[in-house]
Design a protein around this motif. Sequence first.
Motif, PDB file in Angstrom:
ATOM      1  N   GLN A   1      49.198  29.026  36.551  1.00  0.00           N
ATOM      2  CA  GLN A   1      47.986  29.360  35.783  1.00  0.00           C
ATOM      3  C   GLN A   1      48.318  30.222  34.566  1.00  0.00           C
ATOM      4  O   GLN A   1      47.522  30.362  33.654  1.00  0.00           O
ATOM      5  N   CYS A   2      49.500  30.808  34.573  1.00  0.00           N
ATOM      6  CA  CYS A   2      49.892  31.834  33.594  1.00  0.00           C
ATOM      7  C   CYS A   2      49.688  31.380  32.150  1.00  0.00           C
ATOM      8  O   CYS A   2      50.022  30.259  31.775  1.00  0.00           O
ATOM      9  N   ILE A   3      49.130  32.262  31.335  1.00  0.00           N
ATOM     10  CA  ILE A   3      48.978  31.973  29.910  1.00  0.00           C
ATOM     11  C   ILE A   3      49.947  32.822  29.070  1.00  0.00           C
ATOM     12  O   ILE A   3      49.764  32.970  27.867  1.00  0.00           O
ATOM     13  N   ARG A   4      50.959  33.397  29.727  1.00  0.00           N
ATOM     14  CA  ARG A   4      52.049  34.103  29.028  1.00  0.00           C
ATOM     15  C   ARG A   4      51.558  35.226  28.114  1.00  0.00           C
ATOM     16  O   ARG A   4      51.978  35.315  26.961  1.00  0.00           O
TER      17      ARG A   4
ATOM     18  N   CYS B   1      46.064  40.843  35.132  1.00  0.00           N
ATOM     19  CA  CYS B   1      46.265  39.425  34.800  1.00  0.00           C
ATOM     20  C   CYS B   1      44.943  38.766  34.405  1.00  0.00           C
ATOM     21  O   CYS B   1      43.990  38.746  35.170  1.00  0.00           O
ATOM     22  N   PRO B   2      44.861  38.195  33.189  1.00  0.00           N
ATOM     23  CA  PRO B   2      43.600  37.624  32.730  1.00  0.00           C
ATOM     24  C   PRO B   2      43.184  36.369  33.498  1.00  0.00           C
ATOM     25  O   PRO B   2      42.017  36.012  33.477  1.00  0.00           O
ATOM     26  N   VAL B   3      44.124  35.712  34.159  1.00  0.00           N
ATOM     27  CA  VAL B   3      43.747  34.527  34.930  1.00  0.00           C
ATOM     28  C   VAL B   3      43.910  34.771  36.429  1.00  0.00           C
ATOM     29  O   VAL B   3      43.979  33.835  37.221  1.00  0.00           O
ATOM     30  N   LYS B   4      43.940  36.070  36.786  1.00  0.00           N
ATOM     31  CA  LYS B   4      43.888  36.510  38.178  1.00  0.00           C
ATOM     32  C   LYS B   4      44.971  35.903  39.068  1.00  0.00           C
ATOM     33  O   LYS B   4      44.683  35.488  40.205  1.00  0.00           O
TER      34      LYS B   4
ATOM     35  N   ASN C   1      47.530  36.231  41.688  1.00  0.00           N
ATOM     36  CA  ASN C   1      47.794  37.274  42.673  1.00  0.00           C
ATOM     37  C   ASN C   1      49.314  37.395  42.849  1.00  0.00           C
ATOM     38  O   ASN C   1      49.899  36.856  43.792  1.00  0.00           O
ATOM     39  N   ILE C   2      49.919  38.097  41.901  1.00  0.00           N
ATOM     40  CA  ILE C   2      51.383  38.176  41.870  1.00  0.00           C
ATOM     41  C   ILE C   2      51.956  38.805  43.148  1.00  0.00           C
ATOM     42  O   ILE C   2      52.918  38.274  43.706  1.00  0.00           O
ATOM     43  N   PRO C   3      51.361  39.903  43.652  1.00  0.00           N
ATOM     44  CA  PRO C   3      51.900  40.454  44.903  1.00  0.00           C
ATOM     45  C   PRO C   3      51.907  39.437  46.042  1.00  0.00           C
ATOM     46  O   PRO C   3      52.880  39.338  46.781  1.00  0.00           O
TER      47      PRO C   3
END
Lengths: 489, 212
Positions: free
Chosen positions: A314-317, A375-378, A380-382
């Motif tokens: 989903q990442c927008i960098r 994170c703008p696109v939420k 859930n990195i953890p």
Amino acid sequence: MSRVPLDPRTAPTFQQAARALLGDAQLRKNVRHATDVIQTKRRKLVEEKQDWQALRESGRQIRAHVLENLDVYLEEFERNFTKAGGVIHWARDAAEAQKIVVGLVKEIGTTEVIKIKSMTTEEIQLNNALEAAGVHAYETDLAELIIQLGEDQPSHIVVPALHKNRAQVREIFRRTMNLPDLGDKPADLADAARRFLREKFLRVTTAVSGANFLVAETGGVCIVESEGNGRMCLTMPETLISVVGVEKVVPRWQDLEPLLQMLPRSATGERMNPYNSMWCGVHPGDGPQRMHIVLLDNGRTEVLADREGRQTLQCIRCGACQNACPVYRQTGGHAYGSVYAGPIGAILTPQLMHLEHSQSLPYASSLCGACYEVCPVKINIPEVLIHLRHKVVEQNGWYAPESLAMKAVAQVFRSERRFRAAQRLGRLAELPLVKSEKRSFAIVGQKQEASDGWIGWLPGLLGGWTSTRDLQAMPQETFRDWWEKRGKQ
Amino acid sequence: MSTAREEILRRVRAAKGASTLETAAASYAGIDRSYQTTATLSHEAILDLFEERLREYDANVFRVSALEVGAAVTEVLRSRKIERVLIPEGLPEDWQRGAEFVVDREFSATELDGFTAVMTTATVGIAETGTIVLQTAPGQGRRAITLVPDYHLCLLPVISVVETVVEAMRLLELTKNLPTTFFSGPSATADIEMTRIKGVHGPRFVDVILMN
Ligand code: SF4
């Protein structure tokens, strides 16, 4: 000059690299300054946006929807971009993408290309491939130019040279542009770059770029930037070749509504970045009349296949997670051994590069959750980090207690609310486990009094890897509490 | 042997199950879009905000009536000491006052580099972000003409100024296939110690005339 690129296959483990970099006081100071400045600006502009959480939720749903229907939107984009006079190429991996771009450049018969900053072309090490084919690629983004001329490596996805200060930049420019009297004011340095590059913009007829978004319904491409070097590259030359990850597509023009609002606020702390360019294929009389897009897989479909890892795409960098990460802020980007540094790198690189090449990265985090919050696109990195740690344990031998412990923690991270609760609980629960002697791997900037905040061992549960890698305990206060307190000091 | 295209699409479908246009459309319709979509300010307040944001970018802003445009252009160009101005096709005659105006005739890159100033109109202005949207259309020209010269004088009717990015995106829906550039102030970089420096490769100086 070809730089030795950051390559997860040959990079030392995060912990080894970080230990070395922690000794570089100048680098740490530069990184801390830059990330402080962006974070302060970002926070102010996010707070003024009353509908920020609604934008985030919409952004998350759009990006998740794209991934669920990626085949439909890739085909739609291909159809419309082709109809608009462009040519689509597909590349299964980095080598194939390199071959396509080098082939196109050779066909044109040029020995020079100008480039817009693109992490995707860094990922596939395109410059070295071009160099090997006798083609010189001029980086035109100021930061990328500093990196290229300094034979250095990007350390941040948005501000790749943030680890260099003005004096260091002046040295590089003095040497490589032959400007012995160059001053060290940022304006002098930018002016030197302007003059150095202007001639190339007017002369070089082929440009290479990445893209921020592809729009399926129009066959459109969107590139956001600040300096105007992007506009130069995408309007002046005769040919434009863009290398774009398959996940970058969005369904419609209207999907840019939340994304174009969140990206600049998150990335550089601006309401809008100076330039957004959008176009659909070839437009007679305006811009390059030959346009190619290389759609790159290079491991992305494997990430897509992993239900829990999928959200990574989903990442927008925007880089917000890097600026917010207490680990990144201490080590800088190079420790991550990949062009993708910080929290996003810690989850993206091991998945793109097959886990065994970057097994240490999922541990390059204190799991404090700051990345998820910004994170703008939420993403859930953890949660993804825990999932990847689990896979590392799986690869290195599996036994029940470990897997159970991992599942329990993963459960905890599934929702934001639960995560916050866990953070608070975790600090209590871990107390008896926290090592109180000298820490062997210290990277968090918080003052740590009673204990060092590092878990040296975990009885029975995670012993397999805590004996070799110290796991950091939950911070004594949440990152947000700590940050706010720090701001007041 | 399958092509890269077939192989990647096969991998995508294997990864998450195949989708159809119908299932995709159904799930697309369910996407939450509860963010702000309409203006909250009066039009006068929107214009004030737009002006304030543009000034933050060091642009000069002038508000004039439709009849005063030629005089305003003359005044602005004189204060900037500009004598020769590049323009696209389609700009009204009576705006072309106070300098020599040269219509873009597919000038080469080097020829464009010989111009220090360009004057155009624009499609939309966005107050919240101080953004001006240019499209490849009469009066605005191709993208290169507003990029290479160091100075850009932009004329925009006040009715084309909206409050939010979302409103602008919805207006642009009709012409979304045209090459489109959002610019917010002069080109800039913060790549060295996060110090904002105005003007790298795009125009360094921007003035805006808002026309009633
Ligand atoms: S993971 Fe989120 S915060 Fe980090 S770069 Fe990607 S979009 Fe930005």
